[in-house]
Design a protein around this motif. Structure first.
Motif, PDB file in Angstrom:
ATOM      1  N   MET A   1      -0.661  16.774   3.177  1.00 54.89           N
ATOM      2  CA  MET A   1       0.456  16.083   3.223  1.00 54.89           C
ATOM      3  C   MET A   1       0.122  14.573   3.683  1.00 54.89           C
ATOM      4  O   MET A   1      -0.440  14.347   4.427  1.00 54.89           O
ATOM      5  CB  MET A   1       1.446  16.486   4.464  1.00 54.89           C
ATOM      6  CG  MET A   1       2.649  15.977   4.383  1.00 54.89           C
ATOM      7  SD  MET A   1       3.959  16.470   5.584  1.00 54.89           S
ATOM      8  CE  MET A   1       4.042  18.224   5.018  1.00 54.89           C
ATOM      9  N   ARG A   2       0.898  13.337   2.686  1.00 53.16           N
ATOM     10  CA  ARG A   2       0.370  12.012   2.869  1.00 53.16           C
ATOM     11  C   ARG A   2       1.626  11.648   4.141  1.00 53.16           C
ATOM     12  O   ARG A   2       2.762  11.727   3.871  1.00 53.16           O
ATOM     13  CB  ARG A   2       0.634  11.412   2.004  1.00 53.16           C
ATOM     14  CG  ARG A   2      -0.584  11.561   0.973  1.00 53.16           C
ATOM     15  CD  ARG A   2      -0.537  10.820  -0.467  1.00 53.16           C
ATOM     16  NE  ARG A   2      -0.903   9.501   0.078  1.00 53.16           N
ATOM     17  CZ  ARG A   2      -0.182   8.386  -0.387  1.00 53.16           C
ATOM     18  NH1 ARG A   2       0.127   8.251  -1.640  1.00 53.16           N
ATOM     19  NH2 ARG A   2      -0.680   7.205   0.179  1.00 53.16           N
ATOM     20  N   ILE A   3       1.082  11.162   5.248  1.00 51.32           N
ATOM     21  CA  ILE A   3       1.810  10.607   6.332  1.00 51.32           C
ATOM     22  C   ILE A   3       1.650   9.253   6.623  1.00 51.32           C
ATOM     23  O   ILE A   3       0.556   8.893   6.854  1.00 51.32           O
ATOM     24  CB  ILE A   3       1.778  11.642   7.417  1.00 51.32           C
ATOM     25  CG1 ILE A   3       1.957  13.048   7.130  1.00 51.32           C
ATOM     26  CG2 ILE A   3       2.567  11.069   8.796  1.00 51.32           C
ATOM     27  CD1 ILE A   3       1.673  14.103   8.013  1.00 51.32           C
ATOM     28  N   LEU A   4       2.618   8.251   6.845  1.00 49.40           N
ATOM     29  CA  LEU A   4       2.337   6.930   7.309  1.00 49.40           C
ATOM     30  C   LEU A   4       3.066   6.955   8.696  1.00 49.40           C
ATOM     31  O   LEU A   4       4.203   7.486   8.863  1.00 49.40           O
ATOM     32  CB  LEU A   4       3.148   6.238   6.498  1.00 49.40           C
ATOM     33  CG  LEU A   4       3.182   4.626   6.908  1.00 49.40           C
ATOM     34  CD1 LEU A   4       1.638   3.917   6.812  1.00 49.40           C
ATOM     35  CD2 LEU A   4       4.067   3.643   6.129  1.00 49.40           C
ATOM     36  N   VAL A   5       2.340   6.349   9.662  1.00 47.99           N
ATOM     37  CA  VAL A   5       2.808   6.062  11.142  1.00 47.99           C
ATOM     38  C   VAL A   5       2.865   4.701  10.921  1.00 47.99           C
ATOM     39  O   VAL A   5       2.290   3.718  10.967  1.00 47.99           O
ATOM     40  CB  VAL A   5       1.827   6.719  12.026  1.00 47.99           C
ATOM     41  CG1 VAL A   5       2.060   6.252  13.417  1.00 47.99           C
ATOM     42  CG2 VAL A   5       1.489   8.011  12.012  1.00 47.99           C
ATOM     43  N   TYR A   6       4.113   4.212  11.160  1.00 49.30           N
ATOM     44  CA  TYR A   6       4.656   2.673  10.976  1.00 49.30           C
ATOM     45  C   TYR A   6       4.590   2.156  12.162  1.00 49.30           C
ATOM     46  O   TYR A   6       5.721   2.385  12.898  1.00 49.30           O
ATOM     47  CB  TYR A   6       5.960   2.562   9.903  1.00 49.30           C
ATOM     48  CG  TYR A   6       6.175   1.415   9.689  1.00 49.30           C
ATOM     49  CD1 TYR A   6       6.842   0.303  10.546  1.00 49.30           C
ATOM     50  CD2 TYR A   6       6.056   0.826   8.262  1.00 49.30           C
ATOM     51  CE1 TYR A   6       7.090  -0.964  10.246  1.00 49.30           C
ATOM     52  CE2 TYR A   6       6.319  -0.419   7.748  1.00 49.30           C
ATOM     53  CZ  TYR A   6       6.905  -1.335   8.879  1.00 49.30           C
ATOM     54  OH  TYR A   6       7.315  -2.659   8.378  1.00 49.30           O
ATOM     55  N   GLY A   7       3.597   1.756  12.817  1.00 49.61           N
ATOM     56  CA  GLY A   7       3.699   1.025  14.144  1.00 49.61           C
ATOM     57  C   GLY A   7       2.464   1.659  14.900  1.00 49.61           C
ATOM     58  O   GLY A   7       2.089   2.777  14.839  1.00 49.61           O
ATOM     59  N   ALA A   8       1.628   0.727  15.508  1.00 53.39           N
ATOM     60  CA  ALA A   8       0.309   1.212  16.037  1.00 53.39           C
ATOM     61  C   ALA A   8       0.474   0.912  17.474  1.00 53.39           C
ATOM     62  O   ALA A   8      -0.637   0.709  18.228  1.00 53.39           O
ATOM     63  CB  ALA A   8      -0.927   0.751  15.477  1.00 53.39           C
ATOM     64  N   ARG A  32      -1.407  -4.275  12.425  1.00 45.46           N
ATOM     65  CA  ARG A  32      -1.536  -5.744  12.111  1.00 45.46           C
ATOM     66  C   ARG A  32      -2.507  -6.474  12.888  1.00 45.46           C
ATOM     67  O   ARG A  32      -2.804  -5.948  14.039  1.00 45.46           O
ATOM     68  CB  ARG A  32      -0.292  -6.200  11.936  1.00 45.46           C
ATOM     69  CG  ARG A  32       0.609  -5.850  10.885  1.00 45.46           C
ATOM     70  CD  ARG A  32       1.946  -6.870  10.715  1.00 45.46           C
ATOM     71  NE  ARG A  32       2.717  -6.420   9.779  1.00 45.46           N
ATOM     72  CZ  ARG A  32       3.688  -5.842   9.811  1.00 45.46           C
ATOM     73  NH1 ARG A  32       4.179  -5.252  10.963  1.00 45.46           N
ATOM     74  NH2 ARG A  32       4.286  -5.385   8.793  1.00 45.46           N
ATOM     75  N   GLY A  33      -3.015  -7.522  12.770  1.00 43.61           N
ATOM     76  CA  GLY A  33      -3.809  -8.375  13.667  1.00 43.61           C
ATOM     77  C   GLY A  33      -5.109  -7.821  14.196  1.00 43.61           C
ATOM     78  O   GLY A  33      -5.860  -7.148  13.410  1.00 43.61           O
ATOM     79  N   GLU A  34      -5.462  -8.170  15.314  1.00 41.28           N
ATOM     80  CA  GLU A  34      -6.832  -7.733  15.897  1.00 41.28           C
ATOM     81  C   GLU A  34      -6.724  -6.207  15.997  1.00 41.28           C
ATOM     82  O   GLU A  34      -7.738  -5.796  16.180  1.00 41.28           O
ATOM     83  CB  GLU A  34      -6.755  -8.543  17.295  1.00 41.28           C
ATOM     84  CG  GLU A  34      -7.099 -10.038  17.380  1.00 41.28           C
ATOM     85  CD  GLU A  34      -7.237 -10.483  18.529  1.00 41.28           C
ATOM     86  OE1 GLU A  34      -7.344  -9.902  19.739  1.00 41.28           O
ATOM     87  OE2 GLU A  34      -6.984 -11.707  18.816  1.00 41.28           O
ATOM     88  N   TRP A  35      -5.476  -5.492  16.480  1.00 39.10           N
ATOM     89  CA  TRP A  35      -5.570  -4.210  16.779  1.00 39.10           C
ATOM     90  C   TRP A  35      -5.840  -3.458  15.428  1.00 39.10           C
ATOM     91  O   TRP A  35      -6.596  -2.543  15.465  1.00 39.10           O
ATOM     92  CB  TRP A  35      -4.022  -4.043  17.230  1.00 39.10           C
ATOM     93  CG  TRP A  35      -4.030  -2.184  17.504  1.00 39.10           C
ATOM     94  CD1 TRP A  35      -3.222  -1.517  16.718  1.00 39.10           C
ATOM     95  CD2 TRP A  35      -4.669  -1.936  18.738  1.00 39.10           C
ATOM     96  NE1 TRP A  35      -3.607  -0.176  17.605  1.00 39.10           N
ATOM     97  CE2 TRP A  35      -4.405  -0.540  18.789  1.00 39.10           C
ATOM     98  CE3 TRP A  35      -5.646  -2.604  19.612  1.00 39.10           C
ATOM     99  CZ2 TRP A  35      -4.978   0.515  19.669  1.00 39.10           C
ATOM    100  CZ3 TRP A  35      -6.051  -1.299  20.813  1.00 39.10           C
ATOM    101  CH2 TRP A  35      -5.904  -0.090  20.499  1.00 39.10           C
TER     102      TRP A  35
END
Length: 191
Positions: A1-8, A32-35
């Motif tokens: 299953m292809r899953i996106l977690v939007y937000g880290a 995004r960015g350094e993370w």
């Protein structure tokens, strides 16, 4: 299953870690960015505070979502107010969930505080369909993750809010260090 977690943030990282336990999943995180750079270089490092262990998972990352990107499930791990205005999906395709973990993000890792992690999940405007519930259950196969489905998510969130807000306010009053809370403050929260 292809899953996106939007937000880290803490919640997204813990969720991705759990989803990666199902080897059938292909999990991607939007960061995004350094993370994002840290995730790409060192992996997803989580210090599980109560369990006295650290895990490292390799997870694919993206920093933008292209219009033609396609996923079987997308978990948006941001506050509802941050996302609802931009949502372009029918309400019957949207679920709200509350993951039972907390913590903070350090420079090079996430510190996760949980005792048995899971999610209470329900539909945004109506109970989730059987197909939607099955898809979510399938995503967590093999993971030590408890799913609790509720038919009235709005009611559940309001009841939960009544329990969690006093603890949040105490946390703010103690500058994030609950060990500084007085007995009187703890008693007021419980009351």
């Amino acid at each position: 299953m292809r899953i996106l977690v939007y937000g880290a943030g803490v919640q997204g990282c813990e969720l991705a870690h759990r989803l990666l336990q199902n080897k059938k999943n292909v999990v991607t995180m939007l960061a995004r960015g350094e993370w994002k750079e840290r995730l790409d270089q060192r992996g997803l490092v989580i210090r599980h505070w109560a369990q006295c262990r650290t895990t490292v998972d390799r997870v694919a990352t993206i920093d933008t979502l292209a219009p033609d990107d396609c996923y079987d499930l997308v978990f948006v791990t941001m506050q509802a107010g941050q996302v609802m205005q931009a949502m372009q999906r029918p309400a019957d395709k949207i679920a709200f969930g509350f993951q039972s973990s907390g913590g903070h993000r350090d420079v090079d890792k996430v510190v996760s505080a949980h005792v048995g992690v899971g999610m209470t999940i329900g539909g945004a405007t109506a109970p989730l369909s059987g197909v939607f519930r099955y898809r979510v259950k399938t995503a967590f196969e093999g993971a030590k993750y408890k799913l609790t489905f509720v038919s009235d998510m709005d009611g559940w969130l309001k009841c939960h809010l009544a329990l969690i807000l006093p603890a949040c306010y105490l946390c703010y009053a103690c500058s994030g260090d609950l060990s500084k809370a007085t007995k009187e403050q703890r008693d007021l929260v419980l009351d």
